[in-house]
Write a protein that holds these residues in place. Structure first.
Motif, PDB file in Angstrom:
ATOM      1  N   LEU A   1       0.826  -1.210   0.000  1.00 18.61           N
ATOM      2  CA  LEU A   1       0.000   0.000   0.000  1.00 18.61           C
ATOM      3  C   LEU A   1       0.862   1.261   0.000  1.00 18.61           C
ATOM      4  O   LEU A   1       0.564   2.231  -0.697  1.00 18.61           O
ATOM      5  N   LYS A   2       1.947   1.241   0.784  1.00 16.18           N
ATOM      6  CA  LYS A   2       2.850   2.398   0.824  1.00 16.18           C
ATOM      7  C   LYS A   2       3.527   2.619  -0.525  1.00 16.18           C
ATOM      8  O   LYS A   2       3.758   3.760  -0.931  1.00 16.18           O
ATOM      9  N   ALA A   3       3.850   1.548  -1.229  1.00 13.36           N
ATOM     10  CA  ALA A   3       4.500   1.675  -2.531  1.00 13.36           C
ATOM     11  C   ALA A   3       3.513   2.112  -3.613  1.00 13.36           C
ATOM     12  O   ALA A   3       3.857   2.884  -4.497  1.00 13.36           O
TER      13      ALA A   3
ATOM     14  N   SER B   1      -0.106   5.493  -7.676  1.00 16.67           N
ATOM     15  CA  SER B   1      -1.517   5.519  -8.057  1.00 16.67           C
ATOM     16  C   SER B   1      -2.393   5.375  -6.811  1.00 16.67           C
ATOM     17  O   SER B   1      -2.591   4.252  -6.324  1.00 16.67           O
ATOM     18  N   PRO B   2      -2.899   6.493  -6.304  1.00 13.93           N
ATOM     19  CA  PRO B   2      -3.788   6.402  -5.145  1.00 13.93           C
ATOM     20  C   PRO B   2      -5.015   5.530  -5.422  1.00 13.93           C
ATOM     21  O   PRO B   2      -5.517   4.857  -4.518  1.00 13.93           O
ATOM     22  N   THR B   3      -5.454   5.508  -6.672  1.00 10.73           N
ATOM     23  CA  THR B   3      -6.603   4.666  -7.023  1.00 10.73           C
ATOM     24  C   THR B   3      -6.262   3.188  -6.839  1.00 10.73           C
ATOM     25  O   THR B   3      -7.074   2.423  -6.304  1.00 10.73           O
TER      26      THR B   3
ATOM     27  N   LEU C   1      -8.090   0.632  -4.280  1.00  9.89           N
ATOM     28  CA  LEU C   1      -8.738  -0.592  -4.723  1.00  9.89           C
ATOM     29  C   LEU C   1      -8.322  -1.805  -3.896  1.00  9.89           C
ATOM     30  O   LEU C   1      -8.998  -2.846  -3.932  1.00  9.89           O
ATOM     31  N   LEU C   2      -7.231  -1.692  -3.169  1.00  9.69           N
ATOM     32  CA  LEU C   2      -6.832  -2.764  -2.259  1.00  9.69           C
ATOM     33  C   LEU C   2      -7.572  -2.671  -0.926  1.00  9.69           C
ATOM     34  O   LEU C   2      -7.444  -3.559  -0.081  1.00  9.69           O
ATOM     35  N   GLY C   3      -8.358  -1.611  -0.733  1.00 13.54           N
ATOM     36  CA  GLY C   3      -9.107  -1.431   0.511  1.00 13.54           C
ATOM     37  C   GLY C   3     -10.050  -2.586   0.820  1.00 13.54           C
ATOM     38  O   GLY C   3     -10.010  -3.132   1.930  1.00 13.54           O
TER      39      GLY C   3
END
Length: 84
Positions: A24-26, A31-33, A37-39
């Motif tokens: 998530l940090k990488a 790409s914040p999107t 999407l991993l949320g």
């Protein structure tokens, strides 16, 4: 789950959670999107881990379920007690 190795599954889930944090940090700066999407996956993984831990506790940790179903009549007993 199929192998009935709940603690081994829980340890693997902890490894997935630990690897998800750097992912998530990488992803976020690129790409914040993609990170967002991993949320849902993150939430599912946390839920599944909590569920797995609770099942292991109930089977091996000495915590009893709310209704004693050892004789196969626990649900019926619970319904009868609730109706009184």
């Amino acid at each position: 789950f199929g192998a009935h190795k709940m603690m081994a599954g829980f340890v693997l889930q902890l490894g997935l959670i630990a690897s998800l944090v750097p992912i998530l940090k990488a992803f976020y700066p690129i790409s914040p999107t993609a990170a967002a999407l991993l949320g849902p996956y993150t939430l599912w993984l946390l839920f599944a881990s909590a569920l797995n831990w609770r099942i292991w506790q109930m089977n091996h940790g000495g915590i009893r379920p709310p209704v004693d179903n050892s004789d196969g009549k626990g649900k019926l007993r619970a319904l009868l007690l609730a109706s009184k």
